[in-house]
Structures are given as C-alpha cells and as structure tokens.
Design a protein around this motif. Structure first.
Motif, PDB file in Angstrom:
ATOM      1  N   SER A  88     -26.533   3.799 -21.588  1.00  0.00           N
ATOM      2  CA  SER A  88     -26.312   2.792 -20.441  1.00  0.00           C
ATOM      3  C   SER A  88     -27.529   1.534 -20.774  1.00  0.00           C
ATOM      4  O   SER A  88     -28.517   1.951 -21.364  1.00  0.00           O
ATOM      5  N   TRP A  89     -27.408   0.697 -20.137  1.00  0.00           N
ATOM      6  CA  TRP A  89     -28.360  -0.392 -20.153  1.00  0.00           C
ATOM      7  C   TRP A  89     -27.964  -1.635 -19.192  1.00  0.00           C
ATOM      8  O   TRP A  89     -26.866  -1.693 -18.712  1.00  0.00           O
ATOM      9  N   GLY A  90     -29.020  -2.182 -18.623  1.00  0.00           N
ATOM     10  CA  GLY A  90     -28.949  -3.322 -17.744  1.00  0.00           C
ATOM     11  C   GLY A  90     -29.693  -3.006 -16.460  1.00  0.00           C
ATOM     12  O   GLY A  90     -30.514  -2.311 -16.451  1.00  0.00           O
ATOM     13  N   SER A  91     -28.856  -3.513 -15.359  1.00  0.00           N
ATOM     14  CA  SER A  91     -29.534  -3.477 -13.890  1.00  0.00           C
ATOM     15  C   SER A  91     -29.592  -1.872 -13.488  1.00  0.00           C
ATOM     16  O   SER A  91     -28.606  -1.213 -13.990  1.00  0.00           O
ATOM     17  N   ASN A  92     -30.559  -1.212 -13.235  1.00  0.00           N
ATOM     18  CA  ASN A  92     -30.929   0.142 -12.697  1.00  0.00           C
ATOM     19  C   ASN A  92     -31.457   0.191 -11.201  1.00  0.00           C
ATOM     20  O   ASN A  92     -32.078   1.277 -10.892  1.00  0.00           O
ATOM     21  N   GLU A  93     -31.009  -0.933 -10.587  1.00  0.00           N
ATOM     22  CA  GLU A  93     -31.653  -0.833  -9.272  1.00  0.00           C
ATOM     23  C   GLU A  93     -31.257   0.264  -8.489  1.00  0.00           C
ATOM     24  O   GLU A  93     -32.213   0.933  -7.466  1.00  0.00           O
ATOM     25  N   LYS A  94     -30.266   0.815  -8.408  1.00  0.00           N
ATOM     26  CA  LYS A  94     -29.748   2.183  -7.711  1.00  0.00           C
ATOM     27  C   LYS A  94     -29.743   3.140  -8.530  1.00  0.00           C
ATOM     28  O   LYS A  94     -29.183   4.234  -8.124  1.00  0.00           O
ATOM     29  N   GLY A  95     -30.407   3.438  -9.569  1.00  0.00           N
ATOM     30  CA  GLY A  95     -30.303   4.451 -10.494  1.00  0.00           C
ATOM     31  C   GLY A  95     -29.089   4.727 -11.301  1.00  0.00           C
ATOM     32  O   GLY A  95     -28.762   5.847 -11.932  1.00  0.00           O
ATOM     33  N   GLN A  96     -28.173   3.520 -11.330  1.00  0.00           N
ATOM     34  CA  GLN A  96     -26.834   3.521 -12.142  1.00  0.00           C
ATOM     35  C   GLN A  96     -26.822   3.947 -13.569  1.00  0.00           C
ATOM     36  O   GLN A  96     -25.730   4.235 -14.021  1.00  0.00           O
ATOM     37  N   LEU A  97     -28.003   3.691 -14.173  1.00  0.00           N
ATOM     38  CA  LEU A  97     -28.157   4.158 -15.499  1.00  0.00           C
ATOM     39  C   LEU A  97     -28.200   5.414 -15.860  1.00  0.00           C
ATOM     40  O   LEU A  97     -28.015   5.734 -17.083  1.00  0.00           O
TER      41      LEU A  97
END
Length: 114
Positions: A88-97
């Motif tokens: 995964s990659w990109g926004s990880n503000e909420k730990g989504q990666l």
C-alpha cells in the motif's frame, strides 16, 4: 485538461485484470502483473515517490510486480500480489496502510501482519 462528456480509452493501457478508482485517482493492474496509476497525487496515492497535485499521464508504479488485484481508497492505494502479500501507499493518517505507522508513504510498503 477539461472534462470529457463521452468515454475515451486510456491511452497505452490494455490487458487490464483489475481496476479501481479512489476519490480522485485511479489504479489498474495489467495481466503481466504491473500496476499503473493516474489522477490526484496530493498524498502520494499514485506511488511515484512524489506528493504533487495531479498526474495526467498514466505511469507504472515501480517496485510492484505480480499484482493480481488493486484497490483505491480515498487517498491511498492497495495491491494484492500473487504471492498473497499486500502492498500500500498514499495517505496513512489513520493507519490505513497497515505498516504500523501513520506516516504517508509515497512508494509501496508491505502491509505488516500481526
């Protein structure tokens, strides 16, 4: 670039086995296992190592081979590889990666399993 009212083929993108759209970016996997992205890239969701406004050209995500499925979140992208690993990659503000951090990633990182 303006809006288009009729469908157009994405140039140089054929043999697609999986495709998805995020909030404002797109991701596709070809039958050769390569992954291709285009669109908004403010959080690095295109996976080209940069965080910039938009990418109007379809570009290959480096470091990903043998992809079998792709998914696009709001500002992040996810790939399932044929070996069962998830990247995964990109926004990880909420730990989504799923890499154990909340740092945005501009290139693919392997999802960590407990």
């Amino acid at each position: 670039m303006g809006n288009v009212d009729t469908p157009e083929q994405v140039k140089n993108l054929t043999d697609i086995v999986s495709i998805d759209k995020g909030h404002s970016h797109n991701i596709a996997a070809k039958n050769d296992g390569t992954v291709w992205t285009w669109g908004n890239n403010k959080k690095g969701q295109i996976g080209n190592g940069k965080a910039e406004n938009e990418s109007f050209l379809v570009s290959q995500v480096q470091g990903i081979t043998d992809a079998s499925a792709v998914s696009a979140g709001g500002e992040h992208s996810v790939v399932l590889k044929k070996d069962g690993t998830i990247w995964s990659w990109g926004s990880n503000e909420k730990g989504q990666l799923g890499d154990g951090t909340n740092d945005d990633r501009l290139t693919p990182v392997k999802v960590l399993l407990k």
